[in-house]
Design an enzyme around this catalytic site. Structure first.
Site, PDB file in Angstrom:
ATOM      1  N   GLY A   1      -0.237  13.338  95.607  1.00 46.85           N
ATOM      2  CA  GLY A   1       0.677  13.759  96.654  1.00 46.85           C
ATOM      3  C   GLY A   1       0.199  13.304  97.343  1.00 46.85           C
ATOM      4  O   GLY A   1      -0.319  12.733  97.992  1.00 46.85           O
ATOM      5  N   TYR A   2       1.632  14.347  98.146  1.00 47.81           N
ATOM      6  CA  TYR A   2       1.754  13.001 100.175  1.00 47.81           C
ATOM      7  C   TYR A   2       1.912  14.053 100.744  1.00 47.81           C
ATOM      8  O   TYR A   2       2.566  15.661 101.028  1.00 47.81           O
ATOM      9  CB  TYR A   2       2.794  12.378  99.811  1.00 47.81           C
ATOM     10  CG  TYR A   2       2.810  11.424  98.974  1.00 47.81           C
ATOM     11  CD1 TYR A   2       2.531  10.038  99.308  1.00 47.81           C
ATOM     12  CD2 TYR A   2       3.005  11.186  97.894  1.00 47.81           C
ATOM     13  CE1 TYR A   2       2.180   8.936  98.986  1.00 47.81           C
ATOM     14  CE2 TYR A   2       2.603  10.004  97.063  1.00 47.81           C
ATOM     15  CZ  TYR A   2       2.834   9.105  98.382  1.00 47.81           C
ATOM     16  OH  TYR A   2       2.393   7.731  96.764  1.00 47.81           O
TER      17      TYR A   2
END
Length: 395
Positions: free
Chosen positions: A28-29
């Site tokens: 994820g970011y």
């Protein structure tokens, strides 16, 4: 300063035979800006890193990577990174394609397959493998940070024309729908749904529910009624439906006759099997437990909860194939609903329409149609009892 030098390509069939190692990746970011991406990645559920990437200049970009505790990474992915996560299986290739990896995405980006070549001299690469097609190195749509924000199914180009159908007897994976194929749940589920819709002001018979909603999700029911009546279902409809259905399943649910024999025969032949169902995971696991079919599948159970789009989109079947490590061209789906057949065809898989409860004509989009577990066994190349009906072609 670290520098990442890689090139990305779309692929066609032919790479899978060179796989020597496979890793499962969830990431994820914290920043989805491709010019300054901040990523948290967990690999194989055992190790985690935090990576900062700068702006891309052709095939290269700055990259800084640091190990982080696995527990911290899991908390960041679950609590701080906006969903849906980027989930993929990374295949490392051996000779003659050393240095190449192929990422098969599942979950929200199901259907996307990308090859990458990462090396100091990647920018000079000219001798491409025969299965590498269009280069997408500088196409930001294929950047993982962008895929986190704008998943592939929302903008993917139309699929190419499918190849000739696979002979089910030669399948390397059989994917089963649950309701109506494994569990004889459609009569129970449609009776409960029709009753609750009627109570909610949308008069519906069990036959109406079979015809209009079988094989779809509750979201699909909501959309249908909204378009037809301009009205919404009550806010607590899903909760009430699931509670009633759970009680009915516990008391009434049975497996489809003789389907356990088909599953046993496939296992004895060494053919991998899994479930891919539009049902929410809790309902799916309940059905498999009550029918006694859960031991046939173990953890190879995939639900509409796992993907961004349910049937008739191909995402769920593509997700299942990736998780099972088999290309769509080598998988066959067993489905009893129109949305399920459409999803299987859209995924590029052969599909057997299971018409035990569904009128066979409604499954005309399937590659073949069978009427019971005995004829399904015959189509899959398994032993067929003489009294069982034979399969009929729908193509």
């Amino acid at each position: 300063m670290g520098v990442e030098i890689e090139r990305k390509f779309l692929v066609r069939h032919g790479w899978r035979e060179s796989v020597v190692r496979t890793r499962e990746i969830r990431q994820g970011y914290l920043s989805q800006d491709p010019e300054r991406a901040v990523r948290v990645r967990i690999t194989d559920g055992r190790s985690a890193v935090l990576t900062v990437k700068g702006p891309r200049r052709g095939a290269s970009r700055p990259e800084f990577e640091y190990p982080v505790p696995l527990g911290d990474a899991a908390e960041i992915l679950d609590g701080l990174c906006p969903g849906p996560l980027v989930e993929k299986v990374r295949h490392h290739l051996g000779a003659p394609y050393d240095g190449w990896t192929v990422d098969e995405f599942y979950g929200a980006n199901a259907g996307l397959v990308l090859a990458e070549f990462e090396a100091p001299d990647a920018a000079l690469l000219t001798d491409l493998p025969p299965w590498a097609t269009e280069e997408v190195t500088t196409d930001l749509r294929f950047d993982n940070a962008r895929l986190h924000r704008d998943p592939y199914p929302g903008w993917a180009p139309p699929a190419a024309a499918p190849a000739p159908p696979l002979d089910p007897a030669e399948a390397r994976l059989v994917i089963f729908d649950n309701d109506g194929v494994l569990a004889d749940s459609e009569p129970v589920a449609n009776r409960v749904l029709a009753s609750l819709l009627t109570e909610s002001g949308f008069p519906t018979t069990t036959e109406d529910s079979f015809r209009r909603y079988m094989g779809g999700t509750l979201d699909r029911v909501r959309s249908f009624l909204r378009a037809e009546t301009g009205r919404e279902l009550p806010g607590d409809f899903a909760e009430r439906y699931r509670a009633r259905l759970k009680a009915a399943f516990e008391q009434e649910l049975r497996p489809v006759p003789a389907i356990a024999d088909v599953l046993t025969a496939l296992r004895e032949r060494g053919i991998p099997i899994c479930v891919a169902s539009s049902s929410p995971r809790d309902r799916l696991e309940l059905a498999l437990r009550v029918t006694g079919l859960a031991p046939h599948f173990g953890d190879r159970v995939y639900s509409a909860d796992d993907v961004l789009r349910g049937k008739p989109a191909p995402d769920l079947f593509l997700h299942a194939a990736v998780r099972m490590g088999v290309g769509p061209e080598h998988a066959v789906v067993v489905e009893d609903s129109v949305p399920g057949v459409e999803a299987a065809r859209a995924s590029g898989m052969a599909v057997i329409g299971f018409a035990a409860r569904t009128p066979p004509g409604r499954l005309s989009g399937a590659t073949w149609v069978v009427r019971d577990a005995g004829s399904l066994a015959g189509r899959l190349g398994l032993a067929v009892r003489p009294q069982e009906a034979s399969a009929t072609s729908a193509s």
